[in-house]
Design a protein around this motif. Structure first.
Motif, PDB file in Angstrom:
ATOM      1  N   MET A   1      24.756   5.930 -23.724  1.00  0.00           N
ATOM      2  CA  MET A   1      23.655   6.010 -22.589  1.00  0.00           C
ATOM      3  C   MET A   1      23.389   4.544 -22.174  1.00  0.00           C
ATOM      4  SD  MET A   1      20.558   8.089 -21.987  1.00  0.00           S
ATOM      5  CE  MET A   1      19.991   9.002 -20.638  1.00  0.00           C
TER       6      MET A   1
ATOM      7  N   PHE B   1      22.370   1.798 -15.162  1.00  0.00           N
ATOM      8  CA  PHE B   1      23.410   1.824 -14.251  1.00  0.00           C
ATOM      9  C   PHE B   1      23.900   0.593 -13.992  1.00  0.00           C
ATOM     10  CE2 PHE B   1      24.341   1.851  -9.777  1.00  0.00           C
ATOM     11  CZ  PHE B   1      25.341   2.873  -9.540  1.00  0.00           C
TER      12      PHE B   1
ATOM     13  N   ILE C   1      27.030  -0.426 -15.848  1.00  0.00           N
ATOM     14  CA  ILE C   1      28.349   0.110 -15.595  1.00  0.00           C
ATOM     15  C   ILE C   1      29.091  -0.572 -14.203  1.00  0.00           C
ATOM     16  CG2 ILE C   1      27.729   2.242 -16.704  1.00  0.00           C
ATOM     17  CD1 ILE C   1      28.214   3.632 -14.075  1.00  0.00           C
TER      18      ILE C   1
ATOM     19  N   LEU D   1      35.773   1.056 -17.019  1.00  0.00           N
ATOM     20  CA  LEU D   1      34.860   1.877 -17.381  1.00  0.00           C
ATOM     21  C   LEU D   1      35.112   2.515 -18.590  1.00  0.00           C
ATOM     22  CD1 LEU D   1      34.070   3.462 -13.726  1.00  0.00           C
ATOM     23  CD2 LEU D   1      32.467   1.982 -15.329  1.00  0.00           C
TER      24      LEU D   1
ATOM     25  N   SER E   1      15.099   1.960 -21.595  1.00  0.00           N
ATOM     26  CA  SER E   1      15.834   1.033 -20.600  1.00  0.00           C
ATOM     27  C   SER E   1      14.768   0.923 -19.451  1.00  0.00           C
ATOM     28  CB  SER E   1      16.748   2.040 -19.784  1.00  0.00           C
ATOM     29  OG  SER E   1      17.104   1.562 -18.721  1.00  0.00           O
TER      30      SER E   1
ATOM     31  N   ASP F   1      15.981   0.190 -16.585  1.00  0.00           N
ATOM     32  CA  ASP F   1      16.549   0.652 -15.358  1.00  0.00           C
ATOM     33  C   ASP F   1      16.152   1.697 -14.518  1.00  0.00           C
ATOM     34  OD1 ASP F   1      19.288  -1.119 -15.394  1.00  0.00           O
ATOM     35  OD2 ASP F   1      18.779  -0.662 -17.530  1.00  0.00           O
ATOM     36  N   ASN F   2      16.264   1.764 -13.303  1.00  0.00           N
ATOM     37  CA  ASN F   2      15.771   2.878 -12.383  1.00  0.00           C
ATOM     38  C   ASN F   2      16.740   3.938 -12.503  1.00  0.00           C
ATOM     39  OD1 ASN F   2      13.727   1.487 -11.228  1.00  0.00           O
ATOM     40  ND2 ASN F   2      15.035   0.518  -9.853  1.00  0.00           N
ATOM     41  N   TYR F   3      17.855   3.654 -12.896  1.00  0.00           N
ATOM     42  CA  TYR F   3      18.933   4.671 -13.081  1.00  0.00           C
ATOM     43  C   TYR F   3      19.757   4.365 -14.507  1.00  0.00           C
ATOM     44  CZ  TYR F   3      18.113   5.473  -8.168  1.00  0.00           C
ATOM     45  OH  TYR F   3      17.692   5.917  -6.849  1.00  0.00           O
ATOM     46  N   GLN F   4      19.961   5.640 -15.218  1.00  0.00           N
ATOM     47  CA  GLN F   4      20.632   5.476 -16.454  1.00  0.00           C
ATOM     48  C   GLN F   4      22.080   6.429 -16.251  1.00  0.00           C
ATOM     49  OE1 GLN F   4      18.238   6.717 -19.637  1.00  0.00           O
ATOM     50  NE2 GLN F   4      18.267   4.498 -20.435  1.00  0.00           N
ATOM     51  N   VAL F   5      22.959   6.065 -16.905  1.00  0.00           N
ATOM     52  CA  VAL F   5      24.362   6.745 -17.023  1.00  0.00           C
ATOM     53  C   VAL F   5      24.597   7.164 -18.476  1.00  0.00           C
ATOM     54  CG1 VAL F   5      26.563   6.765 -16.305  1.00  0.00           C
ATOM     55  CG2 VAL F   5      25.016   5.196 -15.029  1.00  0.00           C
ATOM     56  N   LEU F   6      25.036   8.541 -18.398  1.00  0.00           N
ATOM     57  CA  LEU F   6      25.404   9.179 -19.980  1.00  0.00           C
ATOM     58  C   LEU F   6      26.672   9.425 -19.830  1.00  0.00           C
ATOM     59  CD1 LEU F   6      24.272  10.098 -22.664  1.00  0.00           C
ATOM     60  CD2 LEU F   6      23.866  12.209 -21.583  1.00  0.00           C
ATOM     61  N   PHE F   7      27.562   9.041 -20.706  1.00  0.00           N
ATOM     62  CA  PHE F   7      29.059   9.412 -21.117  1.00  0.00           C
ATOM     63  C   PHE F   7      28.925  10.532 -22.052  1.00  0.00           C
ATOM     64  CE2 PHE F   7      28.866   5.122 -19.226  1.00  0.00           C
ATOM     65  CZ  PHE F   7      29.761   5.305 -18.389  1.00  0.00           C
ATOM     66  N   LEU F   8      29.697  11.748 -21.854  1.00  0.00           N
ATOM     67  CA  LEU F   8      29.954  12.670 -22.794  1.00  0.00           C
ATOM     68  C   LEU F   8      31.301  13.084 -22.799  1.00  0.00           C
ATOM     69  CD1 LEU F   8      27.552  13.719 -20.061  1.00  0.00           C
ATOM     70  CD2 LEU F   8      26.946  14.907 -21.989  1.00  0.00           C
TER      71      LEU F   8
END
Lengths: 230, 230
Positions: free
Chosen positions: B99, B102, B105, B111, B126, B128-135
């Motif tokens: 995780m 944003f 990335i 990526l 974090s 950050d206003n936005y987060q990214v989770l990789f699964l």
């Protein structure tokens, strides 16, 4: 005295079958509620379906919420009608926006497009080996409390994991000032088990160390019921 | 007869305080276990901490797991020593890898780098206003069952949400063939509530429609205890 207590952990839906949940048994919040009820206070407890709850009591009202949005809408009016807020709930920092296969993001010219998308399926399916979930910050409820009711007495909580005592206290003091709380209960997940719950009750000019959930509850009762304790 | 039953829903940790959970109360699995125990069968129930469990019984053994990896390791030896597997657990399709904010990335040249990263913090923080989770995909346990024990009788489940009857049956039949199951219990989340549980018991040459959890359990008992029922 009228106390508003929050306990348990919020869950944010990814789709109809999956959620991101913040773990919290609700045990500490239930114990705090019991301790104030034993003093003759009135308690409104906002908690979650799966959380441990206090036994029924004539002065206890329980409200069930699931996610941050519901918590926000439930708390706003209640903060205005209570004297004290003890906000022990584990509140999700982020909530899902959109989930997609990894391939789809590698071919995108502008990744911000995914921040405005919504999944149309009720159960997101994918054959991809990898998936990507985009999330956005939830509203910080604790920072709204004094705007909703400047007179409410606020007790906040800060849970960190595997940090030094120094870092834990620094983060707690920052939250104390920022949110105009009387106490931040600072704890580290590595110091919590069934039988012990090491925590620091951080006030503006002092820190009290306690070792069990019962002690946390007792210290909060003493603090709230003693005058001139700021 | 020795039955292995799975129930509840798995949870995959994002970090020490957050998990992605597949919702399932465990009510149906508990009821199925009760129905076979009432026939004098031996039951091993693999379930989760929060799931509804059957009352204690001398012929009942309960094993608790949390995530897909634990389920896999628990099931592999047990599948070899049981006559029947009724696999009603809601198993996570994906598990978190990494995780991040944003912003991180958007500045990446490749990526795929995030598919090999691991979060070092015990509680991912974090600003950050936005987060990214990789699964990534979890191993498909149901497709391993017949490799572990070609003689085990397999009952599988397929839960979809808001689909047509036709699509539900098509998906169930594909799973029946692919996993060499005797029955796939196909259901749609929109048809399940506290008092009803519409489902189709899909066999190779027939479909039985049922309307409650009790009927599902009873049909499975009848099927398993009747000879020449394939």
């Amino acid at each position: 005295m009228k106390l508003l207590i929050t306990s348990g952990g919020t869950s944010e839906k990814i789709d109809q079958v999956r959620s991101i949940t913040n773990h919290s048994t609700g045990k500490l919040g239930a114990l705090i509620a019991d301790s104030f009820l034993a003093q003759g206070d009135q308690v409104t407890l906002i908690t979650t379906r799966n959380a441990i709850k206090p036994a029924a009591h004539p002065n206890l009202t329980i409200q069930i919420i699931e996610n941050v949005q519901e918590l926000f809408e439930m708390m706003k009016p209640l903060v205005k009608t209570h004297d004290v807020l003890i906000h022990s709930m584990a509140v999700s920092d982020y909530t899902p926006i959109y989930m997609t296969g990894f391939e789809q993001i590698t071919t995108s010219q502008d990744l911000t497009e995914f921040l405005n998308k919504t999944n149309k399926q009720s159960k997101i399916s994918s054959k991809d080996n990898y998936q990507v979930l985009f999330l956005k910050q939830t509203p910080k409820i604790i920072s709204q409390v004094k705007k909703w009711n400047p007179n409410i007495r606020l007790i906040g909580f800060k849970l960190l994991v595997d940090v030094s005592k120094e870092e834990l206290l620094t983060v707690a003091r920052a939250s104390l000032t920022k949110n105009q709380a009387e106490i931040i209960v600072a704890n580290d997940l590595s110091d919590i088990s069934d039988n012990q719950h090491h925590a620091y009750l951080v006030k503006i000019n002092s820190v009290i160390k306690v070792d069990t959930k019962e002690e946390i509850a007792q210290q909060l009762v003493t603090h709230i019921h003693t005058k001139d304790n700021l």
